[in-house]
Design a protein around this motif. Sequence first.
Motif, short mmCIF file in Angstrom:
data_model
loop_
_atom_site.label_atom_id
_atom_site.label_comp_id
_atom_site.label_asym_id
_atom_site.label_seq_id
_atom_site.Cartn_x
_atom_site.Cartn_y
_atom_site.Cartn_z
N VAL A 192 -4.72 -8.17 19.75
CA VAL A 192 -4.17 -7.43 20.91
C VAL A 192 -4.22 -8.52 22.07
O VAL A 192 -4.96 -9.23 22.21
N PRO A 193 -3.17 -8.18 22.89
CA PRO A 193 -3.17 -9.06 24.26
C PRO A 193 -4.32 -8.60 25.02
O PRO A 193 -4.96 -7.48 25.02
N ALA A 194 -5.06 -9.45 25.76
CA ALA A 194 -6.38 -9.29 26.64
C ALA A 194 -6.09 -8.22 27.55
O ALA A 194 -6.94 -7.49 27.81
N GLU A 195 -4.92 -8.01 27.97
CA GLU A 195 -4.63 -7.19 29.01
C GLU A 195 -5.06 -5.83 28.51
O GLU A 195 -5.24 -4.92 29.26
N GLU A 196 -5.01 -5.43 27.29
CA GLU A 196 -4.98 -3.98 26.76
C GLU A 196 -6.58 -3.68 26.59
O GLU A 196 -6.98 -2.79 26.35
N VAL A 197 -7.31 -4.86 26.57
CA VAL A 197 -8.87 -4.36 26.85
C VAL A 197 -9.64 -5.01 27.79
O VAL A 197 -10.97 -4.79 27.84
N LEU A 198 -9.10 -5.29 28.93
CA LEU A 198 -9.94 -5.66 30.08
C LEU A 198 -10.47 -4.60 30.73
O LEU A 198 -9.97 -3.39 30.58
N ARG A 199 -11.86 -4.76 30.95
CA ARG A 199 -12.51 -3.73 31.73
C ARG A 199 -12.38 -4.08 33.28
O ARG A 199 -12.40 -5.17 33.78
N ALA A 200 -12.14 -3.00 34.00
CA ALA A 200 -12.00 -3.26 35.54
C ALA A 200 -13.19 -3.75 36.10
O ALA A 200 -14.49 -3.72 35.68
N PRO A 201 -13.01 -4.92 37.12
CA PRO A 201 -14.14 -5.51 37.66
C PRO A 201 -14.74 -4.65 38.54
O PRO A 201 -14.03 -3.76 39.18
N GLN A 202 -15.97 -4.80 38.83
CA GLN A 202 -16.81 -3.92 39.77
C GLN A 202 -17.20 -4.73 40.80
O GLN A 202 -17.60 -5.73 40.82
N ASP A 203 -16.77 -4.33 42.08
CA ASP A 203 -17.02 -5.08 43.21
C ASP A 203 -18.65 -5.02 43.90
O ASP A 203 -18.84 -5.45 44.90
N ASP A 204 -19.40 -4.55 42.93
CA ASP A 204 -20.68 -4.38 43.30
C ASP A 204 -21.42 -5.73 43.15
O ASP A 204 -21.42 -6.55 42.14
N PRO A 205 -21.81 -6.22 44.38
CA PRO A 205 -22.43 -7.57 44.51
C PRO A 205 -23.60 -7.80 43.33
O PRO A 205 -24.07 -8.86 43.23
N MET A 206 -24.04 -6.77 43.04
CA MET A 206 -25.41 -6.83 42.13
C MET A 206 -25.07 -6.57 40.72
O MET A 206 -26.17 -6.41 40.05
N VAL A 207 -23.81 -6.80 40.32
CA VAL A 207 -23.51 -6.97 38.82
C VAL A 207 -24.50 -7.89 38.05
O VAL A 207 -24.45 -9.07 38.57
N PHE A 208 -24.91 -7.20 37.16
CA PHE A 208 -25.93 -7.95 36.54
C PHE A 208 -25.34 -8.86 35.41
O PHE A 208 -24.71 -8.39 34.45
N LEU A 209 -25.22 -10.24 35.74
CA LEU A 209 -24.31 -11.00 34.93
C LEU A 209 -24.57 -11.20 33.72
O LEU A 209 -23.58 -11.35 32.64
N HIS A 210 -26.04 -11.05 32.89
CA HIS A 210 -26.49 -11.32 31.54
C HIS A 210 -25.91 -10.10 30.91
O HIS A 210 -25.89 -10.12 29.67
N GLY A 211 -25.56 -9.00 31.60
CA GLY A 211 -25.52 -7.74 30.90
C GLY A 211 -23.79 -7.54 30.72
O GLY A 211 -23.30 -6.55 30.50
N MET A 212 -23.14 -8.34 31.46
CA MET A 212 -21.58 -8.06 31.38
C MET A 212 -21.17 -8.61 29.86
O MET A 212 -21.42 -9.77 29.31
N LYS A 213 -19.95 -7.88 29.48
CA LYS A 213 -19.37 -8.10 28.38
C LYS A 213 -18.10 -8.96 28.61
O LYS A 213 -17.59 -9.11 29.66
N TRP A 214 -17.37 -9.69 27.64
CA TRP A 214 -16.46 -10.47 27.80
C TRP A 214 -15.13 -9.84 28.39
O TRP A 214 -14.39 -10.60 29.18
N ASP A 215 -15.08 -8.61 28.14
CA ASP A 215 -13.73 -7.96 28.63
C ASP A 215 -13.80 -7.81 30.20
O ASP A 215 -12.81 -7.93 30.76
N GLN A 216 -14.85 -7.23 30.53
CA GLN A 216 -15.25 -7.63 31.98
C GLN A 216 -15.18 -8.82 32.71
O GLN A 216 -14.42 -8.97 33.82
N ALA A 217 -15.77 -9.59 31.92
CA ALA A 217 -15.61 -11.24 32.41
C ALA A 217 -14.14 -11.84 32.73
O ALA A 217 -14.08 -12.30 33.49
N LEU A 218 -13.44 -11.09 31.56
CA LEU A 218 -12.02 -11.40 31.82
C LEU A 218 -11.48 -11.07 33.29
O LEU A 218 -10.59 -11.67 33.82
N SER A 219 -11.46 -9.70 33.55
CA SER A 219 -11.15 -9.20 34.68
C SER A 219 -11.75 -10.01 36.11
O SER A 219 -11.06 -10.13 36.85
N TYR A 220 -13.01 -10.36 35.73
CA TYR A 220 -13.52 -11.18 37.09
C TYR A 220 -12.86 -12.52 37.16
O TYR A 220 -12.49 -13.10 38.13
N SER A 221 -12.64 -13.06 36.08
CA SER A 221 -11.73 -14.62 35.85
C SER A 221 -10.50 -14.22 36.44
O SER A 221 -9.99 -15.01 37.43
#
Length: 158
Positions: A77-106
Amino acid sequence: MKTAIMGFGNPVRSDDGVGMYVIEELQKIIGDNDAVNIFDMGTAAFEVLFGLKGHNKILMVDAVVNSNEPVGTLFKVPAEEVLRAPQDDPMVFLHGMKWDQALSYSKKILGDDYPEDIQVYLIAVENTKLDTVLSEEVKKAGDKVVQHILEDLKLINV
């Protein structure tokens, strides 16, 4: 054109390690290549942010649970199909992030440098118990992904 191939998963959680398996197989075939970078991402999704920069094409491989499809089913699938929306929370726990959310941040952070061509290979799995062996169905699907990637990169005769 520069391509990054990223494999995700936990190699001590049985079929969840299929991304690592694909990366290892591709490394054996492709080896050192100026046009292709192969990344063993393990479970460290935040590093996706840095691995994307400078690449025109990204191919990602991971296991997917609860797909309601038979074990070993392959999805591309194209990555756009599985992106998880970024959270603007400054306390996002980076080690708990999955790659789909990391793509959104990227996408947000890299802006114009974000690669246009990102494809994700997902392999349906059930067994994520503590084990270092892939099931036969998942290993076969991993081998198919290796062939698809080699064809995609026009390296089938390597």
